[in-house]
Enzyme design. Structure first.
Site, PDB file in Angstrom:
ATOM      1  N   GLU A  11      39.270 -10.070 -19.363  1.00  0.00           N
ATOM      2  CA  GLU A  11      39.105  -8.836 -20.155  1.00  0.00           C
ATOM      3  C   GLU A  11      37.776  -8.767 -20.910  1.00  0.00           C
ATOM      4  O   GLU A  11      37.739  -8.392 -22.082  1.00  0.00           O
ATOM      5  CB  GLU A  11      40.275  -8.689 -21.131  1.00  0.00           C
ATOM      6  CG  GLU A  11      41.616  -8.645 -20.420  1.00  0.00           C
ATOM      7  CD  GLU A  11      42.820  -8.584 -21.365  1.00  0.00           C
ATOM      8  OE1 GLU A  11      42.625  -8.465 -22.592  1.00  0.00           O
ATOM      9  OE2 GLU A  11      43.953  -8.644 -20.866  1.00  0.00           O
ATOM     10  N   ASN A  50      39.379 -11.637 -14.411  1.00  0.00           N
ATOM     11  CA  ASN A  50      40.656 -10.930 -14.517  1.00  0.00           C
ATOM     12  C   ASN A  50      40.554  -9.817 -15.564  1.00  0.00           C
ATOM     13  O   ASN A  50      40.018 -10.035 -16.657  1.00  0.00           O
ATOM     14  CB  ASN A  50      41.733 -11.949 -14.954  1.00  0.00           C
ATOM     15  CG  ASN A  50      43.148 -11.437 -14.868  1.00  0.00           C
ATOM     16  OD1 ASN A  50      43.571 -10.956 -13.821  1.00  0.00           O
ATOM     17  ND2 ASN A  50      43.902 -11.538 -15.963  1.00  0.00           N
ATOM     18  N   HIS A  85      48.917  -3.305 -15.029  1.00  0.00           N
ATOM     19  CA  HIS A  85      49.938  -2.835 -15.977  1.00  0.00           C
ATOM     20  C   HIS A  85      49.983  -1.310 -15.843  1.00  0.00           C
ATOM     21  O   HIS A  85      49.170  -0.600 -16.436  1.00  0.00           O
ATOM     22  CB  HIS A  85      49.574  -3.242 -17.405  1.00  0.00           C
ATOM     23  CG  HIS A  85      49.546  -4.718 -17.615  1.00  0.00           C
ATOM     24  ND1 HIS A  85      50.678  -5.502 -17.535  1.00  0.00           N
ATOM     25  CD2 HIS A  85      48.527  -5.574 -17.899  1.00  0.00           C
ATOM     26  CE1 HIS A  85      50.360  -6.767 -17.765  1.00  0.00           C
ATOM     27  NE2 HIS A  85      49.059  -6.839 -17.980  1.00  0.00           N
ATOM     28  N   GLU A 137      49.207  -9.349 -13.010  1.00  0.00           N
ATOM     29  CA  GLU A 137      50.134  -9.179 -14.144  1.00  0.00           C
ATOM     30  C   GLU A 137      50.963  -7.908 -13.962  1.00  0.00           C
ATOM     31  O   GLU A 137      51.189  -7.151 -14.908  1.00  0.00           O
ATOM     32  CB  GLU A 137      49.355  -9.107 -15.468  1.00  0.00           C
ATOM     33  CG  GLU A 137      48.475 -10.309 -15.729  1.00  0.00           C
ATOM     34  CD  GLU A 137      47.720 -10.259 -17.050  1.00  0.00           C
ATOM     35  OE1 GLU A 137      48.054  -9.413 -17.912  1.00  0.00           O
ATOM     36  OE2 GLU A 137      46.784 -11.055 -17.225  1.00  0.00           O
ATOM     37  N   ASP A 142      53.367  -4.935 -13.841  1.00  0.00           N
ATOM     38  CA  ASP A 142      54.581  -4.331 -14.398  1.00  0.00           C
ATOM     39  C   ASP A 142      54.362  -2.830 -14.396  1.00  0.00           C
ATOM     40  O   ASP A 142      53.228  -2.352 -14.474  1.00  0.00           O
ATOM     41  CB  ASP A 142      54.961  -4.879 -15.785  1.00  0.00           C
ATOM     42  CG  ASP A 142      53.822  -4.942 -16.783  1.00  0.00           C
ATOM     43  OD1 ASP A 142      52.861  -4.166 -16.666  1.00  0.00           O
ATOM     44  OD2 ASP A 142      53.894  -5.779 -17.707  1.00  0.00           O
TER      45      ASP A 142
END
Ligand code: G3I
Length: 335
Positions: free
Chosen positions: A147, A189, A226, A254, A256
Site C-alpha cells: 500500500e 501489494n 476488497h 485479500e 472479500d
C-alpha cells in the site's frame, strides 16, 4: 498505456479440476493455489481449523507478520505468533504468503518517529533481512511493500518511508529482499488497483514497468481485491493481463466482496483463471464472523462455518464439484 480487450468472462472451468471437491484441490487442477488469511487466535477453534485444513492450501497471517508484532522495539524480534502459523501450515501441507515487510500501517511508533535517513534505511533493511532470513525457504511469496501508493493518485503516499527516504525506498526494499531470500517470490501489494482506468493502477503499473526495465527485482503484484457488492470492475481481467505482460505473476491476495454475490465471486475467479500468470487467489478470512468487514458478510462461509452460495460459485468456477450434489451449484448452499 496498454489496454487490451476484455475477454468475455464466460470461459469453461478447467477440465483438469473435475472431481475436486475443495477449493484448494480445484485450484490446483489448473496449477493455482487457493488461500485464506489466518488469525492465530482462531486456530484453536475446531470449526475454523477444520475448514482451513480441508479447503485451503495457502495461508497468509492476517496480522502476525506485520512490523508491530515482528519487531515491536528496535532490534528485538518476536517471531513466536507467526511461527505458530507457519508450523500449522507446514503440518498441513499448506504454503505461506508473507505479509508484510514494509507498510506505513501497523508500524510501531519507534519506526514512524525516525527522521534520519541513514537510520531509517538501516532499520528498514535490517527488518527485511532478519524476517526473511528467519523464514528462508518457508515463505512462497512475500508482500515486500504494501500500500505505498496514495489513493486516487499516480504517486506514492506520504509515510515515514516516503518522507524520509523518498521514492527510492520501494526499490531499496525489493533489492534487500532479493538478497535475503533469493528463492522467494517478491510482491508489491495494494488495494484499489483492480480497475485499469484508475490513476492508482496506472501509478503502480508505471513503477513495475520501470522496475522490470532496470532489473529491480520484482516478481509479482498482489491485487487485494476488497470489492463492493458489484464485485470486480469490468476491466479487472485486463488489469491482470496487462501487469502479467510486464513479466510478473499476479495474485488476488485479500479477496472479500460485500454481500458475497455468486456472480461477483464467479467473475473474480474467472478473471484470474483467464490469465496464465494469475497464480492464485487468497480470501481475507474464512467465516463472515472472521472478517474485518464482518457486517458486510463478504466471505465464503457463514458465521457457523456453513458453505454459502458464493462457496459453490467459486468451486464451480474453479472446475470442482460438490460432494453430495454433483457439480457445485452456485445458487444454493452446498455441503
Ligand atoms: O491485538 C490487539 C489486541 O491486543 C487489542 O486488544 C485489540 C483492541 O482493538 O486490538 C488488537 O489488534 C487488532 C488487530 O487487527 C488484531 O486483531 C487491531 O486493533 C486491528 O486494527 C487489526 O485490524 C487488522 C487491520 O489489517 C489493521 O490494519 C485486521 O485484522 C486485518 O484484517 C487488516 O488487514 C489488512 C491487510 O493487512 C492489508 N490490506 C487491508 C486489510 C484490511 O484492512
Amino acid at each position: 498505456m496498454v489496454v487490451s480487450s476484455v475477454t468475455a468472462l464466460t470461459s469453461s472451468p478447467p477440465a483438469h479440476a473435475a472431481g475436486a471437491t475443495t477449493l484448494g484441490a480445484a485450484a490446483a487442477g489448473s496449477g493455482r493455489y487457493f488461500g485464506t488469511a489466518v488469525s492465530l487466535s482462531k486456530l484453536g477453534d475446531s470449526t475454523y481449523s477444520t475448514i482451513l485444513d480441508r479447503e485451503f492450501n495457502m495461508i497468509t497471517a492476517e496480522n502476525e507478520m506485520k512490523w508491530d508484532t515482528i519487531e515491536p522495539s528496535r532490534g528485538s524480534f518476536n517471531f513466536a505468533p507467526a511461527d505458530s502459523i507457519v508450523s500449522h501450515a507446514s503440518a498441513h501441507g499448506q504454503r505461506m504468503r508473507g505479509h508484510t515487510l514494509v507498510w506505513h500501517s501497523q508500524l510501531p511508533s519507534w519506526v514512524s518517529s525516525i527522521t534520519d535517513a541513514d537510520t531509517l534505511r538501516s532499520v528498514m533493511n535490517n527488518h527485511i533481512t532478519t524476517a526473511m532470513t528467519h523464514y528462508k525457504g518457508k515463505i512462497y511469496a512475500w508482500d515486500v511493500v504494501n500500500e505505498a501508493f496514495a489513493d486516487g493518485s499516480t504517486q506514492l503516499r506520504s509515510s515515514v518511508f516516503e518522507n524520509v527516504l523518498g521514492n527510492g525506498f520501494v526499490e531499496e526494499a525489493f533489492r534487500t529482499a532479493r538478497n535475503a531470500d533469493p528463492s522467494a517470490t517478491l510482491c508489491y501489494n495494494d488495494y484499489n488497483i483492480e480497475n485499469w482506468f484508475d490513476a492508482k493502477t496506472q501509478g503502480v503499473y508505471s513503477m513495475v514497468k520501470d522496475f522490470k526495465s532496470r532489473g529491480v527485482p520484482i516478481d509479482c503484484v498482489g491485487f487485494q481485491s476488497h470489492f463492493g457488492t458489484s464485485g470486480p470492475p469490468a476491466s479487472f481481467q485486463t488489469t491482470l493481463s496487462n501487469f502479467a505482460a510486464l513479466g510478473v505473476d499476479v495474485q488476488i491476495t485479500e479477496l472479500d466482496i460485500a454481500e458475497a454475490s455468486t456472480t461477483a465471486y464467479t467473475d473474480t475467479v474467472r478473471a484470474c483463471l483467464n490469465v496464465a500468470r494469475c497464480t492464485g487467489i487468497t480470501v481475507w478470512g474464512i467465516r463472515d464472523s472472521d472478517s474485518w468487514r464482518t457486517g458486510e458478510n463478504p466471505l465464503l462461509f457463514d458465521n457457523s462455518g456453513n458453505k454459502k452460495p458464493a462457496y459453490g460459485a467459486v468451486l464451480t468456477a474453479l472446475g470442482g464439484r460438490s460432494k453430495s450434489r454433483g457439480v457445485a451449484n452456485g445458487s444454493r448452499i452446498v455441503q
